[in-house]
Design a protein around this motif. Structure first.
Motif, PDB file in Angstrom:
ATOM      1  N   GLN A   1      16.718-113.509 -85.044  1.00  0.00           N
ATOM      2  CA  GLN A   1      17.409-112.469 -84.284  1.00  0.00           C
ATOM      3  C   GLN A   1      16.491-111.280 -84.021  1.00  0.00           C
ATOM      4  O   GLN A   1      16.482-110.712 -82.925  1.00  0.00           O
ATOM      5  CB  GLN A   1      18.682-112.047 -85.021  1.00  0.00           C
ATOM      6  N   VAL A   2      15.682-110.908 -85.018  1.00  0.00           N
ATOM      7  CA  VAL A   2      14.744-109.785 -84.857  1.00  0.00           C
ATOM      8  C   VAL A   2      13.667-110.139 -83.836  1.00  0.00           C
ATOM      9  O   VAL A   2      13.258-109.285 -83.047  1.00  0.00           O
ATOM     10  CB  VAL A   2      14.132-109.395 -86.220  1.00  0.00           C
ATOM     11  N   ARG A   3      13.221-111.384 -83.838  1.00  0.00           N
ATOM     12  CA  ARG A   3      12.236-111.796 -82.825  1.00  0.00           C
ATOM     13  C   ARG A   3      12.806-111.636 -81.413  1.00  0.00           C
ATOM     14  O   ARG A   3      12.103-111.232 -80.490  1.00  0.00           O
ATOM     15  CB  ARG A   3      11.815-113.246 -83.057  1.00  0.00           C
ATOM     16  N   ALA A   4      14.082-111.963 -81.263  1.00  0.00           N
ATOM     17  CA  ALA A   4      14.724-111.883 -79.946  1.00  0.00           C
ATOM     18  C   ALA A   4      15.073-110.449 -79.564  1.00  0.00           C
ATOM     19  O   ALA A   4      15.031-110.093 -78.384  1.00  0.00           O
ATOM     20  CB  ALA A   4      15.989-112.747 -79.930  1.00  0.00           C
ATOM     21  N   ASN A   5      15.420-109.626 -80.538  1.00  0.00           N
ATOM     22  CA  ASN A   5      15.815-108.236 -80.281  1.00  0.00           C
ATOM     23  C   ASN A   5      15.543-107.431 -81.546  1.00  0.00           C
ATOM     24  O   ASN A   5      16.264-107.559 -82.532  1.00  0.00           O
ATOM     25  CB  ASN A   5      17.297-108.156 -79.908  1.00  0.00           C
ATOM     26  N   PRO A   6      14.514-106.585 -81.556  1.00  0.00           N
ATOM     27  CA  PRO A   6      14.135-105.860 -82.776  1.00  0.00           C
ATOM     28  C   PRO A   6      15.027-104.668 -83.124  1.00  0.00           C
ATOM     29  O   PRO A   6      14.835-104.040 -84.166  1.00  0.00           O
ATOM     30  CB  PRO A   6      12.714-105.387 -82.476  1.00  0.00           C
ATOM     31  N   ASN A   7      16.004-104.353 -82.274  1.00  0.00           N
ATOM     32  CA  ASN A   7      16.901-103.231 -82.563  1.00  0.00           C
ATOM     33  C   ASN A   7      17.901-103.632 -83.642  1.00  0.00           C
ATOM     34  O   ASN A   7      18.532-104.685 -83.546  1.00  0.00           O
ATOM     35  CB  ASN A   7      17.633-102.797 -81.294  1.00  0.00           C
ATOM     36  N   ALA A   8      18.039-102.779 -84.636  1.00  0.00           N
ATOM     37  CA  ALA A   8      18.944-103.082 -85.744  1.00  0.00           C
ATOM     38  C   ALA A   8      19.551-101.789 -86.270  1.00  0.00           C
ATOM     39  O   ALA A   8      19.092-100.693 -85.958  1.00  0.00           O
ATOM     40  CB  ALA A   8      18.190-103.788 -86.866  1.00  0.00           C
ATOM     41  N   SER A   9      20.584-101.952 -87.083  1.00  0.00           N
ATOM     42  CA  SER A   9      21.199-100.826 -87.785  1.00  0.00           C
ATOM     43  C   SER A   9      21.304-101.191 -89.253  1.00  0.00           C
ATOM     44  O   SER A   9      21.441-102.366 -89.609  1.00  0.00           O
ATOM     45  CB  SER A   9      22.596-100.518 -87.235  1.00  0.00           C
ATOM     46  N   LEU A  10      21.237-100.166 -90.092  1.00  0.00           N
ATOM     47  CA  LEU A  10      21.403-100.342 -91.531  1.00  0.00           C
ATOM     48  C   LEU A  10      22.407 -99.324 -92.020  1.00  0.00           C
ATOM     49  O   LEU A  10      22.467 -98.199 -91.507  1.00  0.00           O
ATOM     50  CB  LEU A  10      20.082-100.125 -92.272  1.00  0.00           C
ATOM     51  N   GLU A  11      23.169 -99.720 -93.012  1.00  0.00           N
ATOM     52  CA  GLU A  11      24.129 -98.809 -93.631  1.00  0.00           C
ATOM     53  C   GLU A  11      23.921 -98.907 -95.136  1.00  0.00           C
ATOM     54  O   GLU A  11      23.853 -99.995 -95.692  1.00  0.00           O
ATOM     55  CB  GLU A  11      25.553 -99.209 -93.241  1.00  0.00           C
ATOM     56  N   PHE A  12      23.735 -97.761 -95.744  1.00  0.00           N
ATOM     57  CA  PHE A  12      23.574 -97.668 -97.196  1.00  0.00           C
ATOM     58  C   PHE A  12      24.761 -96.903 -97.743  1.00  0.00           C
ATOM     59  O   PHE A  12      24.953 -95.742 -97.423  1.00  0.00           O
ATOM     60  CB  PHE A  12      22.297 -96.913 -97.556  1.00  0.00           C
ATOM     61  N   GLY A  13      25.558 -97.553 -98.536  1.00  0.00           N
ATOM     62  CA  GLY A  13      26.739 -96.903 -99.103  1.00  0.00           C
ATOM     63  C   GLY A  13      26.688 -96.965-100.608  1.00  0.00           C
ATOM     64  O   GLY A  13      25.821 -96.389-101.233  1.00  0.00           O
ATOM     65  N   GLY A  14      27.626 -97.680-101.160  1.00  0.00           N
ATOM     66  CA  GLY A  14      27.638 -97.866-102.594  1.00  0.00           C
ATOM     67  C   GLY A  14      28.692 -97.074-103.318  1.00  0.00           C
ATOM     68  O   GLY A  14      28.968 -97.328-104.475  1.00  0.00           O
ATOM     69  N   TYR A  15      29.265 -96.112-102.666  1.00  0.00           N
ATOM     70  CA  TYR A  15      30.315 -95.322-103.280  1.00  0.00           C
ATOM     71  C   TYR A  15      31.620 -95.591-102.550  1.00  0.00           C
ATOM     72  O   TYR A  15      31.625 -95.908-101.376  1.00  0.00           O
ATOM     73  CB  TYR A  15      30.000 -93.823-103.212  1.00  0.00           C
ATOM     74  N   GLN A  16      32.713 -95.412-103.246  1.00  0.00           N
ATOM     75  CA  GLN A  16      34.011 -95.518-102.581  1.00  0.00           C
ATOM     76  C   GLN A  16      34.119 -94.371-101.587  1.00  0.00           C
ATOM     77  O   GLN A  16      33.808 -93.235-101.909  1.00  0.00           O
ATOM     78  CB  GLN A  16      35.153 -95.397-103.613  1.00  0.00           C
ATOM     79  N   MET A  17      34.502 -94.666-100.377  1.00  0.00           N
ATOM     80  CA  MET A  17      34.705 -93.585 -99.404  1.00  0.00           C
ATOM     81  C   MET A  17      35.888 -92.755 -99.886  1.00  0.00           C
ATOM     82  O   MET A  17      36.933 -93.289-100.213  1.00  0.00           O
ATOM     83  CB  MET A  17      34.979 -94.156 -98.011  1.00  0.00           C
ATOM     84  N   SER A  18      35.670 -91.489-100.002  1.00  0.00           N
ATOM     85  CA  SER A  18      36.719 -90.606-100.508  1.00  0.00           C
ATOM     86  C   SER A  18      36.607 -89.256 -99.824  1.00  0.00           C
ATOM     87  O   SER A  18      35.786 -89.067 -98.940  1.00  0.00           O
ATOM     88  CB  SER A  18      36.577 -90.447-102.027  1.00  0.00           C
ATOM     89  N   THR A  19      37.381 -88.322-100.260  1.00  0.00           N
ATOM     90  CA  THR A  19      37.303 -86.972 -99.703  1.00  0.00           C
ATOM     91  C   THR A  19      36.307 -86.104-100.476  1.00  0.00           C
ATOM     92  O   THR A  19      36.150 -84.938-100.164  1.00  0.00           O
ATOM     93  CB  THR A  19      38.693 -86.306 -99.736  1.00  0.00           C
ATOM     94  N   ASP A  20      35.621 -86.679-101.470  1.00  0.00           N
ATOM     95  CA  ASP A  20      34.609 -85.930-102.223  1.00  0.00           C
ATOM     96  C   ASP A  20      33.479 -85.559-101.263  1.00  0.00           C
ATOM     97  O   ASP A  20      32.802 -86.427-100.716  1.00  0.00           O
ATOM     98  CB  ASP A  20      34.070 -86.779-103.374  1.00  0.00           C
ATOM     99  N   PRO A  21      33.221 -84.257-101.035  1.00  0.00           N
ATOM    100  CA  PRO A  21      32.216 -83.843-100.054  1.00  0.00           C
ATOM    101  C   PRO A  21      30.792 -84.180-100.484  1.00  0.00           C
ATOM    102  O   PRO A  21      29.876 -84.109 -99.685  1.00  0.00           O
ATOM    103  CB  PRO A  21      32.418 -82.332 -99.952  1.00  0.00           C
ATOM    104  N   ASN A  22      30.580 -84.553-101.740  1.00  0.00           N
ATOM    105  CA  ASN A  22      29.233 -84.872-102.199  1.00  0.00           C
ATOM    106  C   ASN A  22      28.909 -86.361-102.100  1.00  0.00           C
ATOM    107  O   ASN A  22      27.790 -86.759-102.379  1.00  0.00           O
ATOM    108  CB  ASN A  22      29.036 -84.378-103.626  1.00  0.00           C
ATOM    109  N   GLU A  23      29.877 -87.185-101.751  1.00  0.00           N
ATOM    110  CA  GLU A  23      29.601 -88.595-101.532  1.00  0.00           C
ATOM    111  C   GLU A  23      29.080 -88.756-100.121  1.00  0.00           C
ATOM    112  O   GLU A  23      29.668 -88.270 -99.166  1.00  0.00           O
ATOM    113  CB  GLU A  23      30.854 -89.438-101.757  1.00  0.00           C
TER     114      GLU A  23
END
Length: 146
Positions: free
Chosen positions: A61-83
């Motif tokens: 897939q990268v050979r055909a189209n090198p554009n990609a996205s990455l997402e780094f999370g690891g924490y529960q999405m919450s209302t904590d402003p520091n997450e």
């Protein structure tokens, strides 16, 4: 109060956190998207990469189209402003550089690449960020990556 600005060094440290070191890599598969978790590796100079098989779907897939996205999370999405989550758009290149493959080698890879770091089927997907954002509840902040 939530942090409102981030440096490249701070974002790299966040990615090194074991809670975030696995990213979701999104590649283009024709008109569809290919998503998979990937163990992110970071060189001392801050360059990021993944180890993969030369003939894997993601490498093709990268050979055909090198554009990609990455997402780094690891924490529960919450209302904590520091997450915070990291969202990255990037160009991906495929490297077979022997020195980089040797530096990327980890013992657990031996069950996939019997030839060790010189195995011709082992390649590196090198990440070249084009846009980086830190996302927090109610906010998305651009990070300068130059």
């Amino acid at each position: 109060m939530a942090k409102t600005s981030w440096t490249k060094a701070e974002v790299l440290e966040m990615i090194k956190d074991p809670k975030r070191s696995t990213s979701i890599l999104v590649t283009h598969d024709g008109d569809n998207l290919g998503l998979r978790p990937m163990m992110t590796r970071i060189r001392d100079n801050g360059e990021m990469y993944f180890v993969t098989h030369k003939m894997s779907a993601k490498a093709n897939q990268v050979r055909a189209n090198p554009n990609a996205s990455l997402e780094f999370g690891g924490y529960q999405m919450s209302t904590d402003p520091n997450e915070a989550w990291i969202i990255m758009n990037a160009k991906i290149t495929i490297s077979e550089d022997p020195a980089n493959k040797q530096a990327a080698w980890l013992p657990f890879l031996a069950h996939i690449y019997a030839g060790g770091p010189t195995d011709p089927m082992m390649v590196l997907l090198e990440v070249h960020p084009t846009e980086v954002f830190v996302a927090q509840p109610g906010r998305k902040t651009a990070v300068s990556w130059s």
